[in-house]
Design an enzyme around this catalytic site. Structure first.
Site: not given
Length: 338
Positions: A114, A315
């Site tokens: 991320d 994610h």
């Protein structure tokens, strides 16, 4: 409203690992380490902590590496400066250099997920003398370009507001999140996971935009119960950290995108030449938003060893698919020059 009762997580997650803080020029950085051997430095994203690497730390240590995961500045037990500008990319790069030196190491492989992926990429870009290889999870490498980021994000939102734009105003997202940190985290984690059952948004990713006058949490899925990859104890740990620190430190990373763009002007379009690895999720928004960046890897990451998109994964790549991610990381690490 009273908070629901919940179990208390273990006081010391990963009991075989060592927790400590080290001093760096920008303050202190809390880290968790296990094992001996070549250093692998892991950098988390938003809204997480060192704990997002809980599956990788023991696996890397068992394979003969010194596995170190940090709390990025503003998170956990690390320093949390007040000034928004203290969260610029150059400060994070300096923190990573400071950790390397505090650990008495001459070099390291750096791994990021991320926001940790751009931090890791820029660390290897600016200090290739110290960081010999870089693995990027979720967010592919994209060199600094000609469009001011906030202008690009304003266009990306269309008639709604792109989530990065929503995060720009100090205090705005905090007012949404901090009255019920645990509930917000549960919704955010669930909404971006590969098993999310959510209605399709404007671009197929409901959490990418905020409706006029709305909140990001309006788009959270109805069912936010912990799943196989995120237990109640895991959620308790994250919530406990952010209930203590707040979310401002993490959100301040988003509030520096234009400052980073100015700071990194000298590296406009620069390829990242260190050996690299990319791992993304099939159902992760950056895999789709940044498809052109992935296609450009032969130019932007000329020493790329592999680019992997994990089927059905969302994610939270290293948490959702720890076995696959660990295998890919270890195979790649083994292939690197001594």
């Amino acid at each position: 409203m009273s908070q629901p009762a919940r179990t208390t997580p273990a006081a010391t997650p990963l009991p075989d690992a060592t927790h400590r803080t080290v001093e760096v020029p920008g303050g202190r950085i809390h880290l968790v380490e296990q094992g001996t051997g070549p250093l692998v430095l892991m950098v988390h994203g938003f809204p997480e902590s060192w704990y997002s690497w809980r599956h990788q730390i023991p696996a890397l240590a068992a394979a003969g590496y010194r596995a170190v995961a940090i709390d990025v500045r503003g998170y956990g037990r690390s320093a949390a400066p007040r000034d928004i500008a203290d969260y610029r990319m150059l400060a994070h790069v300096a923190d990573n250099v400071g950790v390397l030196r505090a650990l008495g190491e001459e070099s390291a492989v750096i791994v990021g997920h991320d926001w940790g992926a751009p931090i890791a990429a820029n660390t290897a870009l600016l200090r290739p003398d110290l960081f010999t290889a870089v693995a990027l999870l979720s967010v592919p490498y994209a060199p600094r370009g000609g469009i001011r980021p906030t202008d690009a994000f304003a266009r990306a939102g269309g008639s709604e507001e792109f989530y990065v734009s929503y995060f720009q105003e100090p205090g705005r997202a905090e007012a949404e999140i901090e009255p019920d940190v645990r509930g917000w985290l549960a919704g955010f984690y669930a909404g971006l996971s590969g098993d999310a059952q959510v209605p399709s948004g404007r671009d197929g990713f409901p959490l990418s935009t905020v409706a006029p006058g709305g909140r990001l949490s309006d788009r959270f899925p109805d069912a936010t119960a912990p799943s196989s990859w995120l237990t109640e104890a895991d959620l308790d740990f994250y919530a406990g950290e952010f209930e203590r620190t707040g979310l401002t430190g993490g959100l301040n990373r988003y509030r520096n995108v234009d400052r980073d763009w100015a700071d990194l002007a000298a590296w406009d379009g620069a390829p990242l030449t260190r050996p690299a690895l990319f791992i993304g999720g099939e159902h992760d928004a950056p895999t789709h938003w940044m498809a052109d960046a992935i296609k450009a890897f032969p130019v932007t990451l000329p020493a790329l060893s592999g680019s992997h998109i994990l089927e059905g994964c969302g994610h939270w790549v290293q948490q959702e698919r720890p076995t696959e991610v660990n295998a890919l990381l270890l195979d790649w690490l083994t292939s690197l020059p001594a």
